[in-house]
Write a protein that holds these residues in place. Structure first.
Motif, short mmCIF file in Angstrom:
data_model
loop_
_atom_site.label_atom_id
_atom_site.label_comp_id
_atom_site.label_asym_id
_atom_site.label_seq_id
_atom_site.Cartn_x
_atom_site.Cartn_y
_atom_site.Cartn_z
N PHE A 17 0.82 -1.22 0.00
CA PHE A 17 0.00 0.00 0.00
C PHE A 17 0.86 1.27 0.00
O PHE A 17 0.37 2.37 0.21
CB PHE A 17 -0.95 -0.01 1.19
CG PHE A 17 -2.05 -1.03 1.08
CD1 PHE A 17 -1.94 -2.25 1.72
CD2 PHE A 17 -3.17 -0.76 0.33
CE1 PHE A 17 -2.94 -3.21 1.61
CE2 PHE A 17 -4.19 -1.70 0.21
CZ PHE A 17 -4.07 -2.94 0.85
N LYS A 18 2.20 1.06 -0.21
CA LYS A 18 3.14 2.19 -0.38
C LYS A 18 2.93 3.32 0.63
O LYS A 18 2.95 3.06 1.83
CB LYS A 18 3.06 2.68 -1.81
CG LYS A 18 3.44 1.59 -2.84
CD LYS A 18 3.83 2.19 -4.15
CE LYS A 18 4.40 1.17 -5.11
NZ LYS A 18 3.47 0.06 -5.40
N TRP A 138 -6.59 -3.40 -3.46
CA TRP A 138 -7.34 -4.63 -3.19
C TRP A 138 -7.97 -5.15 -4.48
O TRP A 138 -8.00 -6.36 -4.73
CB TRP A 138 -8.45 -4.37 -2.16
CG TRP A 138 -7.94 -4.18 -0.78
CD1 TRP A 138 -7.91 -2.99 -0.08
CD2 TRP A 138 -7.38 -5.15 0.10
NE1 TRP A 138 -7.36 -3.18 1.17
CE2 TRP A 138 -7.02 -4.51 1.29
CE3 TRP A 138 -7.14 -6.54 -0.03
CZ2 TRP A 138 -6.44 -5.17 2.37
CZ3 TRP A 138 -6.56 -7.21 1.04
CH2 TRP A 138 -6.23 -6.54 2.23
N GLU A 139 -8.47 -4.24 -5.30
CA GLU A 139 -9.14 -4.67 -6.54
C GLU A 139 -8.14 -5.31 -7.51
O GLU A 139 -8.46 -6.26 -8.21
CB GLU A 139 -9.89 -3.49 -7.15
CG GLU A 139 -11.16 -3.18 -6.36
CD GLU A 139 -11.88 -1.90 -6.76
OE1 GLU A 139 -13.07 -1.77 -6.44
OE2 GLU A 139 -11.20 -1.02 -7.37
N LYS A 140 -6.90 -4.80 -7.47
CA LYS A 140 -5.85 -5.38 -8.34
C LYS A 140 -5.44 -6.76 -7.82
O LYS A 140 -5.16 -7.69 -8.58
CB LYS A 140 -4.62 -4.45 -8.34
CG LYS A 140 -4.33 -3.87 -9.71
CD LYS A 140 -3.04 -3.04 -9.74
CE LYS A 140 -3.35 -1.60 -9.23
NZ LYS A 140 -2.31 -1.04 -8.34
N GLY A 141 -5.46 -6.91 -6.47
CA GLY A 141 -5.03 -8.18 -5.87
C GLY A 141 -3.51 -8.17 -5.70
O GLY A 141 -2.79 -7.52 -6.47
N LYS A 198 -14.02 -11.81 0.76
CA LYS A 198 -13.25 -12.73 -0.08
C LYS A 198 -11.92 -12.06 -0.49
O LYS A 198 -10.85 -12.65 -0.44
CB LYS A 198 -14.06 -13.08 -1.33
CG LYS A 198 -13.77 -14.52 -1.83
CD LYS A 198 -14.57 -14.89 -3.07
CE LYS A 198 -16.06 -14.99 -2.71
NZ LYS A 198 -16.93 -14.82 -3.92
N LYS A 199 -11.99 -10.75 -0.83
CA LYS A 199 -10.78 -10.03 -1.26
C LYS A 199 -9.78 -9.90 -0.11
O LYS A 199 -8.59 -10.08 -0.26
CB LYS A 199 -11.14 -8.62 -1.74
CG LYS A 199 -11.69 -8.55 -3.15
CD LYS A 199 -11.76 -7.07 -3.59
CE LYS A 199 -12.54 -6.85 -4.85
NZ LYS A 199 -13.98 -7.12 -4.75
#
Ligand code: FIX
Ligand code: ZN
Length: 398
Positions: A17-18, A138-141, A198-199
């Protein structure tokens, strides 16, 4: 003092998350606790401070709280304890020299170093699908960092704040602000929670709530809680962590430092525990005056687990009081502390300060029973401390 701790609530992030992970001397000095304390000495307009660079803000805070006045507040002392345990010489009061040290650190190694100095085995994050800076990652995974654990933070949804519906709709969920609270609406919210669980694979679902928050009630928020959030938590086996007592932005000029506290209506917690025995509730309350009632509720409801000395109670005087009260009224089935660290380095001082107080309270409690002839073994002490530093929490969460 050597038992590794699970820090069950922080605002820290794994490295992927830099810049969301704050660390280093300038972040330590611009911690919102210190911003609030500094403004007690400043006449400047709040906006002028926020227009300053991070380094300019840090310089001003250092000069105001550490040079012009003695740094005796808990938040100031915390900076000094951290620097000292990092092996830095605070006597010189040389901020530029301190900055050089942090420039030489790489974040991945520094995370491990801070966790070792703090005696941490796991850092629990605060992860919100409503945070525009955090969500894309999170959406990128990504490959998870085993030092960190996710926790699903849902304040906007829990309180049904204006931003919730438009953000969820943008993520593809059929909810709108004017939605009728029908089964379809609640199912869509459950779908949202299930997808994010789930993510993130969170350890619990969490929300902070205002002192006046009432349940049961006819509000959208109370209906969403009853018909979507609690059923989802039951189904997924995730505890719901509640943090009552914050009054958001009572002084907006101070931004993150502008929140206040109020006496919470803990009848809400009583009703939730009684009405939903199959749900697990984690609880930390902001007001000092609520702590006794919270302990009594935990005596009545085994689906309630108390944790941490949250925020304005996270000072030695009250940590000592709360830990004694909890051990005397409840026993060892509690989690006495969490750090709430917003800056990585803070875990060093927050756990160093709290461990000392918790250790002293335990010594006094063992001494009291020893007077009766009941002597605990080294193994029993280790067992009890393991429980307090994460074991009881893990057992409760199942
Ligand atoms: O709601 C929370 O998780 C609070 O801990 C934070 O919002 C707060 O700003 C904080 O940092 C307290 O220590
Ligand atoms: Zn927090």
């Amino acid at each position: 003092m050597s038992t590794p701790v699970t820090d069950i609530h922080t605002h820290l992030y794994e490295p992927v998350f830099k810049d969301l992970l704050l660390w280093g001397i300038d972040e330590l000095l611009t911690y919102h606790y210190l911003v609030a304390e500094t403004f007690r000495y400043l006449d400047m307009p709040y906006e002028k401070f926020w227009q300053m660079s991070k380094i300019q803000q840090a310089d001003l805070i250092w000069d105001t709280l550490f040079i012009q006045h003695s740094p005796i507040s808990e938040a100031c002392r915390g900076v000094l304890t951290t620097l000292q345990l990092l092996g830095l010489d605070v006597k010189k009061r040389d901020l530029p020299a301190l900055r050089k040290y942090f420039k030489g650190q790489n974040v991945d190694g520094y995370i491990t170093k801070c966790m070792e100095l703090a005696g941490l085995k796991k850092i629990y994050m605060t992860n919100s699908p409503f945070d525009d800076l955090e969500r894309p990652t999170w959406e990128k995974g990504f490959k998870r960092d085993s030092r960190f654990q996710a926790c699903l933070r849902i304040d906007p949804l829990f309180l049904w704040q204006a931003e919730a519906a438009p953000k969820m709709a943008k993520m593809g969920y059929k909810v709108d602000a004017g939605a009728k609270p029908n089964q379809k609406f609640f199912d869509e919210i459950r779908r949202f929670l299930a997808d994010w669980a789930k993510k993130m694979n969170p350890r619990y679902v969490m929300a902070s709530i205002p002192p006046e928050y009432t349940f049961p009630d006819k509000t959208m928020s109370a209906q969403i809680l009853e018909k979507a959030i609690l059923p989802f938590c039951r189904e997924s086996g995730l505890p719901l962590a509640l943090m009552p007592g914050v009054r958001k932005l009572i002084n907006p000029g101070l931004r993150l430092a502008g929140d206040g506290v109020g006496l919470s209506n803990l009848l809400t917690i009583q009703h939730l525990c009684a009405q939903f025995p199959d749900n697990k509730f984690l609880l930390t309350v902001l007001a000092r005056e609520n702590q006794h009632e919270a302990c009594v509720l935990a005596r009545k409801y085994r689906n309630l687990h108390l944790f941490g000395c949250w925020w304005f109670t996270n000072i030695p005087e009250i940590i000592n009081e709360m830990t004694r009260m909890r051990l005397e009224l409840i026993g060892l089935s509690i989690t006495p502390q969490h750090s709430d660290a917003r800056v990585l380095d803070q875990i060093i001082y927050k756990w160093n300060h709290s461990r000392r107080i918790i250790a002293q309270v335990l010594v006094d409690k063992y001494a009291d029973i020893a007077k009766t002839g009941w002597h605990v073994t080294r193994e029993e002490v280790q067992r009890d401390v393991k429980d307090l530093f994460g074991g009881a929490f893990e057992r409760f969460c199942g």
